[in-house]
Design an enzyme around this catalytic site. Structure first.
Site, PDB file in Angstrom:
ATOM      1  N   ASP A 197      -3.551   7.990  -0.940  1.00  0.00           N
ATOM      2  CA  ASP A 197      -3.521   6.053  -0.752  1.00  0.00           C
ATOM      3  C   ASP A 197      -4.459   5.141  -0.563  1.00  0.00           C
ATOM      4  O   ASP A 197      -5.159   4.719  -1.234  1.00  0.00           O
ATOM      5  CB  ASP A 197      -2.048   5.876  -0.424  1.00  0.00           C
ATOM      6  CG  ASP A 197      -3.266   6.129   1.298  1.00  0.00           C
ATOM      7  OD1 ASP A 197      -3.596   6.967   2.114  1.00  0.00           O
ATOM      8  OD2 ASP A 197      -1.949   5.076   2.167  1.00  0.00           O
ATOM      9  N   ASN A 198      -5.543   6.642   0.109  1.00  0.00           N
ATOM     10  CA  ASN A 198      -7.097   5.838   0.115  1.00  0.00           C
ATOM     11  C   ASN A 198      -7.542   7.267   0.966  1.00  0.00           C
ATOM     12  O   ASN A 198      -7.196   8.364   1.020  1.00  0.00           O
ATOM     13  CB  ASN A 198      -6.924   4.402   0.823  1.00  0.00           C
ATOM     14  CG  ASN A 198      -6.065   4.586   2.269  1.00  0.00           C
ATOM     15  OD1 ASN A 198      -4.860   3.894   2.807  1.00  0.00           O
ATOM     16  ND2 ASN A 198      -6.040   5.237   2.726  1.00  0.00           N
ATOM     17  N   ASP A 206      -1.542  10.832   3.458  1.00  0.00           N
ATOM     18  CA  ASP A 206      -2.081   9.403   3.948  1.00  0.00           C
ATOM     19  C   ASP A 206      -2.980   9.596   4.460  1.00  0.00           C
ATOM     20  O   ASP A 206      -3.461  10.160   5.153  1.00  0.00           O
ATOM     21  CB  ASP A 206      -0.743   8.455   4.813  1.00  0.00           C
ATOM     22  CG  ASP A 206      -0.874   7.883   5.123  1.00  0.00           C
ATOM     23  OD1 ASP A 206      -1.570   6.598   5.089  1.00  0.00           O
ATOM     24  OD2 ASP A 206      -0.039   7.123   5.550  1.00  0.00           O
ATOM     25  N   ASP A 207      -4.459   8.494   4.321  1.00  0.00           N
ATOM     26  CA  ASP A 207      -5.793   8.575   4.997  1.00  0.00           C
ATOM     27  C   ASP A 207      -6.332   9.735   4.479  1.00  0.00           C
ATOM     28  O   ASP A 207      -7.015  10.103   5.343  1.00  0.00           O
ATOM     29  CB  ASP A 207      -5.902   7.957   6.066  1.00  0.00           C
ATOM     30  CG  ASP A 207      -5.269   6.653   6.536  1.00  0.00           C
ATOM     31  OD1 ASP A 207      -5.077   6.059   5.265  1.00  0.00           O
ATOM     32  OD2 ASP A 207      -4.860   6.865   7.968  1.00  0.00           O
ATOM     33  N   ARG A 220      -0.117   1.483  -2.932  1.00  0.00           N
ATOM     34  CA  ARG A 220       0.653   1.827  -3.079  1.00  0.00           C
ATOM     35  C   ARG A 220       1.414   1.271  -4.147  1.00  0.00           C
ATOM     36  O   ARG A 220       2.393   1.778  -5.018  1.00  0.00           O
ATOM     37  CB  ARG A 220       1.851   1.861  -1.669  1.00  0.00           C
ATOM     38  CG  ARG A 220       1.775   3.570  -0.609  1.00  0.00           C
ATOM     39  CD  ARG A 220       2.280   3.266   0.892  1.00  0.00           C
ATOM     40  NE  ARG A 220       1.169   3.991   1.551  1.00  0.00           N
ATOM     41  CZ  ARG A 220       1.749   5.343   1.803  1.00  0.00           C
ATOM     42  NH1 ARG A 220       2.597   6.134   1.512  1.00  0.00           N
ATOM     43  NH2 ARG A 220       0.878   5.780   2.952  1.00  0.00           N
ATOM     44  N   HIS A 253       6.240   1.087   3.616  1.00  0.00           N
ATOM     45  CA  HIS A 253       5.005   0.023   4.154  1.00  0.00           C
ATOM     46  C   HIS A 253       5.136  -0.932   3.117  1.00  0.00           C
ATOM     47  O   HIS A 253       4.042  -1.643   2.951  1.00  0.00           O
ATOM     48  CB  HIS A 253       4.363   0.928   4.083  1.00  0.00           C
ATOM     49  CG  HIS A 253       3.286  -0.278   5.355  1.00  0.00           C
ATOM     50  ND1 HIS A 253       1.770   0.261   5.182  1.00  0.00           N
ATOM     51  CD2 HIS A 253       3.375  -0.931   5.772  1.00  0.00           C
ATOM     52  CE1 HIS A 253       1.175  -0.745   6.004  1.00  0.00           C
ATOM     53  NE2 HIS A 253       2.824  -2.246   6.455  1.00  0.00           N
ATOM     54  N   HIS A 291      -2.222   9.750   8.849  1.00  0.00           N
ATOM     55  CA  HIS A 291      -2.237   8.625   9.327  1.00  0.00           C
ATOM     56  C   HIS A 291      -2.639   8.931  10.844  1.00  0.00           C
ATOM     57  O   HIS A 291      -1.903   9.867  10.951  1.00  0.00           O
ATOM     58  CB  HIS A 291      -1.480   8.216   8.649  1.00  0.00           C
ATOM     59  CG  HIS A 291      -1.259   6.421   8.838  1.00  0.00           C
ATOM     60  ND1 HIS A 291      -1.489   6.253  10.425  1.00  0.00           N
ATOM     61  CD2 HIS A 291      -1.873   5.153   7.729  1.00  0.00           C
ATOM     62  CE1 HIS A 291      -1.261   4.810  10.143  1.00  0.00           C
ATOM     63  NE2 HIS A 291      -2.028   4.311   9.393  1.00  0.00           N
ATOM     64  N   LYS A 301       6.913   7.232   4.062  1.00  0.00           N
ATOM     65  CA  LYS A 301       6.494   5.971   4.232  1.00  0.00           C
ATOM     66  C   LYS A 301       6.304   5.387   3.069  1.00  0.00           C
ATOM     67  O   LYS A 301       6.150   5.700   1.958  1.00  0.00           O
ATOM     68  CB  LYS A 301       4.736   6.408   4.709  1.00  0.00           C
ATOM     69  CG  LYS A 301       4.054   4.711   5.126  1.00  0.00           C
ATOM     70  CD  LYS A 301       2.254   5.171   5.788  1.00  0.00           C
ATOM     71  CE  LYS A 301       1.969   3.933   4.994  1.00  0.00           C
ATOM     72  NZ  LYS A 301       0.556   4.018   6.263  1.00  0.00           N
ATOM     73  N   CYS A 324      -3.841   0.871   2.437  1.00  0.00           N
ATOM     74  CA  CYS A 324      -2.790   1.462   2.361  1.00  0.00           C
ATOM     75  C   CYS A 324      -1.239   1.370   1.009  1.00  0.00           C
ATOM     76  O   CYS A 324      -1.182   1.550   0.516  1.00  0.00           O
ATOM     77  CB  CYS A 324      -1.610   1.832   3.042  1.00  0.00           C
ATOM     78  SG  CYS A 324       0.014   1.791   3.324  1.00  0.00           S
ATOM     79  N   LYS A 369     -12.103   4.296   4.719  1.00  0.00           N
ATOM     80  CA  LYS A 369     -11.281   3.423   5.126  1.00  0.00           C
ATOM     81  C   LYS A 369     -11.069   2.174   4.650  1.00  0.00           C
ATOM     82  O   LYS A 369     -12.093   1.713   6.244  1.00  0.00           O
ATOM     83  CB  LYS A 369      -9.688   3.936   5.382  1.00  0.00           C
ATOM     84  CG  LYS A 369      -8.478   2.805   5.327  1.00  0.00           C
ATOM     85  CD  LYS A 369      -7.484   3.348   6.324  1.00  0.00           C
ATOM     86  CE  LYS A 369      -6.076   3.062   6.261  1.00  0.00           C
ATOM     87  NZ  LYS A 369      -4.914   3.974   7.055  1.00  0.00           N
TER      88      LYS A 369
END
Lengths: 125, 607
Positions: B348-349, B52-53, B94, B154, B243, B152, B90, B405
């Site tokens: 994710d990014n 994540d991130d 996804r 989301h 994250h 996660k 995010c 991001k």
């Protein structure tokens, strides 16, 4: 101080007058300022009629208050503006409208100015 | 590329799938089950790991100083994609990763936390996965896979949107945009609590929770529970790392003490050099200076020490994630499944820069203190501590790319992608073909020998996949899956991009962007330093036209007047946390106002 207060009342009064007249003569240009797209038929009739009446009433009350010196004329304007701000916030909370702070903030600020004017500017009649 | 090394896995997969399909279609139940068992056993397990991130050069195989031995080992026996792109934040990423459909079309144009009310009236702006798409998990489950998820989600928190209803057989899922890594605590005031669910039911996290360890523990538990039946599994492991809040065990933080004392400019250069050395980016890659990068030398010694520790925690969090991925790999080896498992690792990014430049500034600590956090130096990254890396180190994390991001610059959209494992063994291969987040689902389907969804799924119409199968790239059969004329569009809150061939047109809005479209050759100039709009006007205009076409086809709306992400997050938080109180106050005001006016007027008359 009172002179400044009168100017602070006069400025929105003129602005409301111009806005009301724009709704009457050229609604296309002013509608977008309120996030509106002009309707047709009865919808357009309501938009022009209600919006022009709202702003012309507002400005009339304020101008009458300034000219006549009777503070009671401030109160309809205060109610119109503050209820509009409340309505906008309720629309955001309940109806998923945008929180139009750019419109709400001036409405609250002018309402406060008018409240102060109503208390400080003595009746001259 | 040595095709002979591929062990014929593609052919085997296809044959397996054909046999499996034939078995399922047969009405002789007993024989069908028997055939299915024998054929599905040869299909590979798939472990899809999503950081994540994570920035472009945050892991060692992409030039990082951070020790990631597990990911390095996977990269050494697999393929690293250097030109892979994803969404700039995010949930849209996804949605694309799990469905192979554009984020707008899938209903996830943005995360729900940032959607304006007027946007939510449109189906493409729901912030949760629409019913018009089918997840890769659902397709795999339907083709005989066990499907697990731990991490996660989301993509929707209502019962019908939870992962347990979107194709995952066993789930442990965080429904929010993020949460604390040490305990069940929300990380922003928007949430009343951290919303964790297991198999669709709300749960309480254990006392000894640390996110990366717990997610891998659950993944292993899920896999282990069904291993004996011989069916292959798909395990989706979307980590919380890295994250916000950036948190790590002390031992990992300690390993990076002193590593970042030279500051972010030095690290950005060092990461660029590392990426060049590995062949991730061209040797002459230039970099822009981000306006949000502070002057390291202007900071006093105490502040430098603090900033270096922020980044040390970040590095520790990445290494901890890698360690726990290593535990999963070790488990699979111990169970004899490693040789039949394909690993897909990505983010994710790009790196997250929305943390405060000065994390200890009073105004910046209000939100986190409201949630009971502190950001003191000594306990930074530990339980009860709120930490971010801020925009300056985020630029180093995304080095040598621009932006990060939430922006459509390469730093927000270009991230690592590793596809590895014995079934697709390609020692240390670098692949420079453009690849996009929607390609992951069709690639997984191809690797598993699962058919693409038709026009309908589970009794409802579904959108066709727009992603491309990357397996021909893995096999070295082709050099690119997107032809020179194929365009891929993307939009997030007015930031936009369109990729075509080696080129990209991009616009970034305020506060970092200026709203101007630019044209870059992102193969030769991944740092987006030379705008080619003036020198190649025909291409520029053609790509802008394609972007407009993308907008129309995917229902991209103009931004609401005055929209900014932070402003919308504030309003949405206010609405959710204090809406009822505000409403009661206003209604009271509404009732009292006429009485007040009447009182004032009566008083005036009596004067």
């Amino acid at each position: 101080m009172n002179r400044i207060l009168k100017i602070l009342v006069l400025l929105p009064a003129v602005l409301f007058l111009v806005t009301g007249l724009r709704w009457l003569v050229a609604p296309t240009g002013v509608a977008s300022n309120f996030g509106l797209t002009l309707d047709q038929g009865v919808g357009l009739s309501s938009q022009v009629g209600d919006m022009s009446a709202f702003f012309l009433t507002l400005s009339s009350c304020l101008l009458i208050a300034l000219i006549s010196g009777r503070r009671s004329w401030y109160y309809p304007a205060i109610m119109l503006l503050s209820l509009t701000a409340i309505g906008r916030i309720v629309a955001w909370l309940v109806h998923d409208a945008a929180l139009a702070l750019d419109l709400i903030a001036p409405e609250i600020i002018v309402s406060i100015i008018l409240l102060i004017a109503a208390r400080r500017l003595a009746d001259e009649a | 590329m040595n095709i002979a090394r591929l062990r014929g896995w593609g052919l085997a997969t296809a044959i397996s799938f054909s046999l499996f399909t034939a078995a399922v279609q047969a009405n002789d139940e007993a024989e069908g089950v028997s055939n299915a068992r024998s054929t599905v056993a040869s299909r590979p397990n798939i472990v899809f790991i999503l950081a994540d991130d994570l920035g472009y050069t945050d892991i060692a195989p992409y030039g990082s100083e951070i020790s990631t031995p597990t990911l390095s080992a996977l990269a050494e026996q697999g393929v690293r994609f250097t030109n892979y792109h994803t969404a700039a934040n995010c949930a849209p990423a996804r949605a694309m990763l799990l469905t192979g459909v554009d984020s707008h079309a899938a209903g996830v144009s943005n995360i729900p936390e940032l959607l304006a009310p007027e946007q939510r009236t449109q189906p493409q702006y729901q912030g949760e996965l629409g019913d018009n798409v089918v997840t890769v998990a659902a397709l795999l489950e339907g083709s005989g896979y066990h499907t697990y998820m731990a991490g996660k989600w989301h993509l929707g928190a209502s019962p019908e949107k939870r992962p347990s209803r979107r194709g995952f057989e066993r789930t442990l899922a965080l429904m929010d945009s993020g949460a604390d890594n040490w305990e069940q605590r929300p990380y922003i005031p928007l949430y009343d609590r951290a919303n964790w669910f297991a198999d669709g039911e709300r749960i309480t996290l254990p006392e000894d929770f640390y996110s990366s360890r717990f997610l891998v523990d659950k993944t292993i538990e899920f896999i282990d529970s069904n291993l004996q039946d011989g069916k292959p599994f798909f395990a989706y492991v979307p980590f919380q790392a890295v994250h916000v809040p950036v948190q790590a065990p002390q031992a990992y933080i300690d390993k990076y003490r002193g590593v970042y004392d030279a500051g972010w400019d030095s690290l950005r250069l060092q990461r660029r050099a590392g990426a060049v050395e590995l062949g991730i980016v061209p040797a002459d890659t230039a970099m822009v200076d981000m306006s949000t990068t502070d002057d390291w030398n202007a900071l006093d010694e105490q502040r430098q020490r603090y900033e270096a520790k922020r980044m040390a925690v970040y590095a520790g969090m990445i290494e901890a994630m890698d360690f726990h991925i290593g535990r999963l790999v070790a488990y699979l080896k111990s169970r004899g499944e490693y040789g039949n498992t394909i690993f897909i690792f990505t983010s994710d990014n790009g790196s997250e820069a929305s943390g405060a430049a000065d994390q200890m500034a009073f105004a910046q600590t209000i939100g986190s203190r409201q949630l009971g956090y502190d950001s003191d130096y000594d306990r930074l990254g530990l339980k009860g501590s709120f930490n971010t890396i801020g925009p300056s180190f985020a630029s180093a994390s995304a080095s040598p790319l621009s932006h990060y991001k939430f922006y459509a610059g390469e730093g927000g959209m270009r991230v690592p992608l590793i596809i590895a494992g014995e079934p697709v063994r390609q020692p240390g291969e670098l692949n420079r073909a453009f690849a996009w987040a929607t390609d992951i689902t069709p690639t997984i389907l191809a690797l598993s020998g699962t058919a693409l969804p038709g026009e309908r799924y589970a009794g409802r119409p579904v959108l066709p996949l727009i992603g491309r199968d990357l397996t021909p790239l893995l096999r070295g059969e082709i050099e690119r899956v997107y032809g020179e004329g194929d365009a891929v569009g993307y939009e997030l809150t007015g930031h936009g991009a369109l990729f075509q061939g080696d080129y990209k047109v991009v616009v970034n809005q305020a506060p970092l962007g200026d709203g101007q479209w630019r044209l870059f050759n992102i193969v030769e100039d991944p740092g987006e330093t030379v705008d080619l709009a003036a020198t190649q006007p025909a291409l520029f205009q053609r790509m802008l036209s394609r972007y407009q076409q993308y907008q129309q086809e995917n229902g991209v709306l103009p931004l609401p007047v005055g929209y900014t992400q932070m402003r919308q997050l504030f309003f949405n938080t206010l609405h959710k946390k204090s809406g009822e109180q505000i409403l009661i106050f206003l209604l009271t005001l509404l009732l009292l106002l006429p009485f007040y006016v009447a009182y004032r007027m009566k008083k005036d008359v009596l004067r």
